[in-house]
Structures are given as C-alpha cells and as structure tokens.
Design an enzyme around this catalytic site. Structure first.
Site, PDB file in Angstrom:
ATOM      1  N   HIS A  99       0.817  -1.215   0.000  1.00 20.66           N
ATOM      2  CA  HIS A  99       0.000   0.000   0.000  1.00 20.66           C
ATOM      3  C   HIS A  99       0.850   1.265   0.000  1.00 20.66           C
ATOM      4  O   HIS A  99       0.398   2.302  -0.470  1.00 20.66           O
ATOM      5  CB  HIS A  99      -1.061  -0.059   1.105  1.00 20.66           C
ATOM      6  CG  HIS A  99      -2.200  -0.911   0.654  1.00 20.66           C
ATOM      7  ND1 HIS A  99      -3.196  -0.396  -0.145  1.00 20.66           N
ATOM      8  CD2 HIS A  99      -2.408  -2.221   0.738  1.00 20.66           C
ATOM      9  CE1 HIS A  99      -4.000  -1.387  -0.481  1.00 20.66           C
ATOM     10  NE2 HIS A  99      -3.557  -2.513   0.049  1.00 20.66           N
ATOM     11  N   ARG A 121     -11.904   2.082  -3.324  1.00 22.48           N
ATOM     12  CA  ARG A 121     -11.538   1.285  -2.138  1.00 22.48           C
ATOM     13  C   ARG A 121     -12.272   1.898  -0.944  1.00 22.48           C
ATOM     14  O   ARG A 121     -11.757   2.844  -0.328  1.00 22.48           O
ATOM     15  CB  ARG A 121     -10.028   1.339  -1.895  1.00 22.48           C
ATOM     16  CG  ARG A 121      -9.178   0.573  -2.902  1.00 22.48           C
ATOM     17  CD  ARG A 121      -7.710   0.625  -2.495  1.00 22.48           C
ATOM     18  NE  ARG A 121      -6.897  -0.338  -3.201  1.00 22.48           N
ATOM     19  CZ  ARG A 121      -6.179  -0.076  -4.292  1.00 22.48           C
ATOM     20  NH1 ARG A 121      -6.166   1.128  -4.799  1.00 22.48           N
ATOM     21  NH2 ARG A 121      -5.457  -1.027  -4.860  1.00 22.48           N
ATOM     22  N   ARG A 137     -16.123  -0.951  -4.386  1.00 25.09           N
ATOM     23  CA  ARG A 137     -15.804  -2.244  -3.763  1.00 25.09           C
ATOM     24  C   ARG A 137     -16.209  -2.202  -2.300  1.00 25.09           C
ATOM     25  O   ARG A 137     -15.931  -1.218  -1.602  1.00 25.09           O
ATOM     26  CB  ARG A 137     -14.300  -2.502  -3.873  1.00 25.09           C
ATOM     27  CG  ARG A 137     -13.893  -3.807  -3.227  1.00 25.09           C
ATOM     28  CD  ARG A 137     -12.438  -4.094  -3.450  1.00 25.09           C
ATOM     29  NE  ARG A 137     -11.585  -3.292  -2.600  1.00 25.09           N
ATOM     30  CZ  ARG A 137     -10.258  -3.338  -2.646  1.00 25.09           C
ATOM     31  NH1 ARG A 137      -9.646  -4.125  -3.509  1.00 25.09           N
ATOM     32  NH2 ARG A 137      -9.531  -2.595  -1.838  1.00 25.09           N
ATOM     33  N   ASN A 146      -2.720  -7.229  -7.642  1.00 31.13           N
ATOM     34  CA  ASN A 146      -1.794  -7.109  -6.506  1.00 31.13           C
ATOM     35  C   ASN A 146      -1.894  -8.358  -5.636  1.00 31.13           C
ATOM     36  O   ASN A 146      -0.903  -9.004  -5.318  1.00 31.13           O
ATOM     37  CB  ASN A 146      -2.136  -5.885  -5.641  1.00 31.13           C
ATOM     38  CG  ASN A 146      -2.243  -4.620  -6.453  1.00 31.13           C
ATOM     39  OD1 ASN A 146      -1.650  -4.524  -7.507  1.00 31.13           O
ATOM     40  ND2 ASN A 146      -3.016  -3.659  -5.976  1.00 31.13           N
ATOM     41  N   ASP A 147      -3.129  -8.672  -5.245  1.00 31.43           N
ATOM     42  CA  ASP A 147      -3.292  -9.867  -4.415  1.00 31.43           C
ATOM     43  C   ASP A 147      -3.143 -11.132  -5.243  1.00 31.43           C
ATOM     44  O   ASP A 147      -2.617 -12.132  -4.751  1.00 31.43           O
ATOM     45  CB  ASP A 147      -4.651  -9.835  -3.703  1.00 31.43           C
ATOM     46  CG  ASP A 147      -4.588  -8.966  -2.465  1.00 31.43           C
ATOM     47  OD1 ASP A 147      -3.631  -9.128  -1.696  1.00 31.43           O
ATOM     48  OD2 ASP A 147      -5.462  -8.103  -2.289  1.00 31.43           O
ATOM     49  N   ARG A 170       2.931  -9.367  -0.079  1.00 35.62           N
ATOM     50  CA  ARG A 170       3.170  -8.180  -0.895  1.00 35.62           C
ATOM     51  C   ARG A 170       3.825  -7.045  -0.132  1.00 35.62           C
ATOM     52  O   ARG A 170       4.290  -6.067  -0.709  1.00 35.62           O
ATOM     53  CB  ARG A 170       1.855  -7.711  -1.535  1.00 35.62           C
ATOM     54  CG  ARG A 170       0.827  -7.198  -0.567  1.00 35.62           C
ATOM     55  CD  ARG A 170      -0.548  -7.118  -1.205  1.00 35.62           C
ATOM     56  NE  ARG A 170      -0.945  -5.771  -1.527  1.00 35.62           N
ATOM     57  CZ  ARG A 170      -2.163  -5.423  -1.910  1.00 35.62           C
ATOM     58  NH1 ARG A 170      -3.107  -6.343  -2.052  1.00 35.62           N
ATOM     59  NH2 ARG A 170      -2.464  -4.189  -2.176  1.00 35.62           N
ATOM     60  N   CYS A 192      -7.901  -3.923 -12.117  1.00 39.05           N
ATOM     61  CA  CYS A 192      -7.785  -2.739 -11.255  1.00 39.05           C
ATOM     62  C   CYS A 192      -6.575  -2.829 -10.336  1.00 39.05           C
ATOM     63  O   CYS A 192      -6.400  -1.996  -9.455  1.00 39.05           O
ATOM     64  CB  CYS A 192      -9.055  -2.510 -10.448  1.00 39.05           C
ATOM     65  SG  CYS A 192      -9.398  -3.825  -9.283  1.00 39.05           S
TER      66      CYS A 192
HETATM   67  C1  PEP Z   1      -5.573  -5.881  -5.828  1.00 41.46           C
HETATM   68  O1  PEP Z   1      -5.396  -6.754  -4.971  1.00 41.46           O
HETATM   69  O2  PEP Z   1      -5.024  -5.888  -6.956  1.00 41.46           O
HETATM   70  C2  PEP Z   1      -6.457  -4.743  -5.551  1.00 41.46           C
HETATM   71  C3  PEP Z   1      -6.768  -3.873  -6.477  1.00 41.46           C
HETATM   72  O3  PEP Z   1      -6.893  -4.602  -4.267  1.00 41.46           O
HETATM   73  P1  PEP Z   1      -6.006  -4.016  -3.047  1.00 41.46           P
HETATM   74  O4  PEP Z   1      -4.718  -3.530  -3.629  1.00 41.46           O
HETATM   75  O5  PEP Z   1      -6.792  -2.939  -2.425  1.00 41.46           O
HETATM   76  O6  PEP Z   1      -5.840  -5.219  -2.175  1.00 41.46           O
HETATM   77 MG    MG Z   2      -6.695  -6.867  -3.281  1.00 43.36          MG
END
Ligand code: PEP
Ligand code: MG
Length: 572
Positions: free
Chosen positions: A187, A288, A324, A436-437, A447, A497
C-alpha cells in the site's frame, strides 16, 4: 557516492534532503516496575511534564494547520493533559508501575471506555492511543513515529509505511519516498503512485541514509544515490523535460488500430475522484471504500457511508463507478471487522470473508451504497473483494439484489477465482482482476515484504497465465450461457484494477490478453494511454502470447519492452 537499489514503483527523478520516519514504538513490557532510584512522586511529575510537552507540540502544529486537520490536532492536544487519563496513569504509578507502562495501560482502558460509549466518543479513542504513544516517546526521549514536520520539501525515508501514515502525507512537502521494506504491490507503493510521488521500495539498507544529507532518487530504475553530482542533476533536468510530454490524457483509451479500451481510475474517496475526473478518467474502476474509514474504530454510520460514496459518485455523473465493499484485513485493518491477533492475516478473515465473523456489516454497506446511488447520476457497479468460490459470488449477488443493487461483480484476486471464473461469472455480472493480491497469492509472497519483491511481480508468467485463464473462463461462460457464437468477446466485462494496469508496458500485455478495461491511479493515465496507442490489437495479442510463454518475469518484461521502440521516445 553510495548506491542503494530497490524496486522503482513510480517514475520520476528528484534530489532532496533525507528525513527519516521514526521507527514504531515498542510496547513497554507488561508488569514493568518503577525503578528503585525513582519515587512515585517524581515519576508522576515526569508524566505530567511529558503530557504538557505533547500538548504544546500538538498546539504548535495546530497553529500551522488549516481546516479539519487543525480541529483534529487541537482536540488531540487537549487529550494529552486530560485529567481522566493522567489520573488513571498516576494511580498505576502509585501502585508501583513504571511511568511508561502506566500511561500505556491507562491509555488502553480510557480508549476502551470511549470505544464502548460508541458514536462520536468512540472516534476519540484514537486520540487517546495517539497521545499515549506521544507521551511514551517524550518519556523515552525519542521521536514519535509519524511523518516528520519540516518547512522545506524532503525525501521521506522509512523502514515501511502503513496506509494510515501515508494518508497524512503532504505531497507539497514530501517529494519522494524511499522504503527499505515494502513490495511493489504494497500500500506504500499504491499511495505513492496515487500521489504521483517518485518512489523506491525494498531498497535494503536505505534506512541507514544520513538524516538531512542530499540524495538522488530515480523512481523508474529504483536507484537511490548519496552525494548526487552533475550526472544526477542532468538526469533530474531531463526527467522534468520528458514528464511534460506525459502530463495529459484526452479521455479516450484506445489501441493504435482504434480498438477501444476504457481507462478508469482507482480512488479512495471524493477528493481522488474529483482529481480523476479532472484527469479525464473514463469512470472509476475501483473505489476502495475501506480507505474512507481507515481511522474508524466502529462501523461507520449509514449517513457517513452515504456521504462518502455520494462524494465519489457525484464526480462521475452518467459514468461507471465500480465501488468495492470493505476490504478490511491484512495491511488494512479495521478494528470493527478484523482480529488483530490472527497469526497470518493475508490468509485470514479479510475482504468478503468478514461476512462469516461479522455478519450484517456487508448488507448495511450495500444499503448505504444503494441510497448513495439513488441520490446520484453515476452508473454504480458494486463488487466484493477476496472472493474464492462461485458460492461466495452467488451469496454476494443475492445480497446486492436484496439491497436493490443491479450490477454485482467480484474481484478476481485469489487463484481459485481465476481458475473458476466461468462458474463465478455465471453468478455475477462482471469481474475485476486484482493483480496485486493475485500476484501475492500465486507466488505465495507477502506483498508487503521487501525481500520478496522479485516474486511479487505481476510480470511473473504464472500470474499472466491466471489472467489469461480468467478471460478464457469469461469467454466460455458467454458461449455456454447464451448459446451464441461468441468469438473471443466478453459480454460480461473482465477489467483489471491492480497496479499492473498502471504499468504502461504491462498494459499492452493486458490488452492483448483480452481484458475489457484498465483502472489505475489517475496519474498513470497519460503514460498508459500514450503507449497503448502505439500498438494494434493484433500486436498486443502477439506480445501477450510471448509474455505468457516466457520463463521468467524479467524475460517477459524485456521481450515486450524490446518490441516497443516508442518507450524510449516517451522517456519510459
Ligand atoms: C488488488 O489486490 O489488486 C487490488 C486492487 O486490491 P487491493 O490492492 O486494495 O488489495
Ligand atoms: Mg486486493
């Protein structure tokens, strides 16, 4: 000159002085006693002095702040000498506790008391935790772990940053971020991109950089150098020239052959949404919602939620806004939904899963979203984070229907969801790839961890293969459900996203894999749009095919970069 090499997460080159984010304060050990050389009276006097010092510090900051920030600082300043807090701590000192342990315990119980009162009082419990830490910092003679407050612009150097730290970051003051920890999908990285700050994460050893010394940061290559000279100064000047070329987006995402690929924005609240609308984003691909309530210790009220969501919807009348539901957990804890003692929070009760431990919050949130949508002109789509099975997707769709929301969807960010996208899309109207996840779960690499940054790379062919599988699942779902001759088309949209969409080179691969939209920080729109226009869909498909077949992330990235000569001209 000394070089530290990390992972560049947002391009830009700057030179500036180092300011460190102080490390987190450790809890004073339970049962810590007053030292025999100190009397309870002296310890109590020390504690009162520390409270008064914290009050003065905060009042000083309040005098230089404006608006809501000023009010918060003034209220927190008063809490530092609050008689209930100080008296409770002195009682513990008189019973033999050390001053640090006493203020820690007194702070915890006063905060709990306020929390239990609920409403506005519950919000004040944060101020108590904040002043408790500040008083301990004064007693220990160390700095409070917060973004340093200096009048001149600086480069913030930290071990790592939490979303709550970065939320208070002023981009006028902080001109770049360097962290020793954190990964490219952490983040810290997401917020750096949102603020358009050159940033380097996972730069091992960078915390040792000398306070106040000048350093050079290159957010593209991930290089951080001490003692910048003529070369670094001209690199900064060249960057400033190129950056001007990539500063605008015309609001029309498309490939060179004319194939449309809408480019949307990721936002965390109304302010981001207004900026995204000004940057001509073609809608919001990810709101978010947890970012609207990171400081809350209790569930936000219906009215607060409606106001927060409506602020975003109103920035995009007539356009799509994908909202979301709360993705609490892991690095975004919300005390009213998550259990801070979980041993492995990334694999724990996060996102949609909190429905099992705290049922009702989701349906109430959907009700607030429906009310906000009814009061605005945005076309509202709603999706759940951390969906793992078709059954979860079906439950989410049923709850959306109950709340009166017409377009339910899910995030595909767990490998099981990517592999079963056909069945999932039988139950909802769209999917959005959270790369990302998806990357952290595919590669089994947290991450947030700097040392795992190379694994946490969405260019990993295994991740690209799961994106491909998701799109193929959507195509086969369409063929089966409509019994139409659907050729490579996606009647149910599958967008992206995750941060991968903000990488202009990876965006070409995603387009070639057949996704239907890309959503990113508004700052990335001009560069992504410019690169997409240099390729046709046929070329993008060919490059995607090669990237999926590569044997490593580096090979995939290099072969796509080599095929895009326009990158050099654009300074990317
Ligand atoms: C992701 O996981 O790619 C995502 C967009 O959600 P976040 O980064 O808020 O976990
Ligand atoms: Mg995510």
């Amino acid at each position: 000159m000394q070089n530290f090499v990390g992972v560049g997460v947002f391009r830009g080159r700057v030179i500036g002085p180092v300011r460190h984010m102080p490390p987190a304060l450790a809890e004073p050990p339970a049962g810590e006693q007053l030292e025999s050389s100190t009397t309870p009276e002296a310890a109590a006097a020390n504690l009162k002095d520390a409270g008064a010092a914290v009050k003065a510090q905060l009042q000083d900051r309040a005098s230089r702040a404006t608006g809501a920030g000023k009010d918060v600082l003034e209220a927190t300043a008063l809490m530092a000498t609050d008689p209930m807090l100080i008296k409770a701590a002195i009682k513990l000192i008189n019973a033999g506790s050390s001053a640090e342990r006493a203020i820690w315990e007194a702070g915890e119980s006063v905060a709990q008391l306020l929390h239990d009162l609920g409403g506005m009082m519950a919000e004040r419990s944060h101020d108590v935790h904040d002043v408790k830490l500040r008083i301990i910092a004064v007693l220990r003679g160390v700095h409070v772990p917060e973004i340093p407050d200096f009048p001149e612009p600086f480069i913030l150097v930290a071990e790592d940053l939490a979303p709550a730290d970065t939320a208070t970051l002023d981009p006028e003051k902080v001109i770049a971020l360097v962290t020793a920890g954190g990964g490219p999908q952490s983040h810290t990285a997401i917020i750096a991109r949102a603020l358009g700050l050159p940033a380097v994460v996972a730069a091992a050893g960078a915390y040792e950089l000398v306070e106040d010394s000048l350093i050079f940061v290159d957010g593209s290559t991930g290089v951080v150098s001490t003692e910048p000279g003529e070369n670094e100064r001209s690199a900064v000047a060249l960057w400033q020239e190129k950056a001007a070329l990539l500063s605008v987006f015309d609001g029309n995402g498309q490939l060179g052959c004319g194939t449309l690929l809408p480019l949307l924005a990721n936002v965390g609240g109304a302010k981001d949404a207004q900026e995204a609308a000004e940057a001509k984003a073609q809608g919001v691909g990810l709101l978010r919602t947890e970012f609207c309530f990171l400081g809350n210790s209790t569930e936000p009220s219906h009215d607060d939620q409606v106001a927060a969501y409506k602020g975003v919807f109103d920035a995009f009348p007539g356009q799509k806004v994908v909202i979301r539901t709360l993705d609490a957990g892991a690095d975004k804890p919300l005390p009213f939904l998550t259990d801070s003692t979980e041993p492995n929070p990334a694999l724990g009760v996060r996102g949609y899963r909190t429905e099992t431990t705290t049922p009702g919050v989701l349906l109430r949130q959907l009700g607030a979203i429906a009310d906000a949508a009814a009061q605005s002109e945005a076309v509202v789509w709603v999706m759940a984070p951390m969906i793992s099975t078709p059954a979860e997707a079906a439950d989410f769709a049923a709850q959306c229907a109950e709340a009166g929301l017409q377009i339910p969807g899910v995030m595909v960010e767990v490998p099981s969801a990517a592999l079963t996208s056909r069945h999932i899309l039988d139950r909802v109207e769209f999917a959005s790839l959270g790369t990302n996840d998806l990357t952290q779960y595919t590669m089994a690499a947290d991450r947030q961890l700097g040392p795992l940054a190379a694994l946490n790379d969405p260019w990993q062919p295994a991740v690209l293969a799961l994106i491909q599988a998701t799109v193929e699942g959507a195509i086969s779902q369409a063929k089966h459900s409509a019994s139409l001759a659907v050729e490579d088309s996606l009647p149910k949209p599958v967008g992206v996203c995750g941060e991968s969409a903000a990488d202009p080179v990876l965006a070409v691969v995603l387009a070639g894999l057949g996704v239907s939209s890309l959503s990113m920080t508004a700052r990335a729109l001009p560069a992504v749009a410019a690169v997409l226009r240099t390729v046709t869909l046929a070329q993008a498909r060919q490059l995607a095919h090669k990237a999926v077949a590569a044997s490593s992330a580096t090979e995939a990235r290099d072969l796509v970069r080599d095929a895009l000569p326009a990158l050099k001209e654009l300074g990317l």
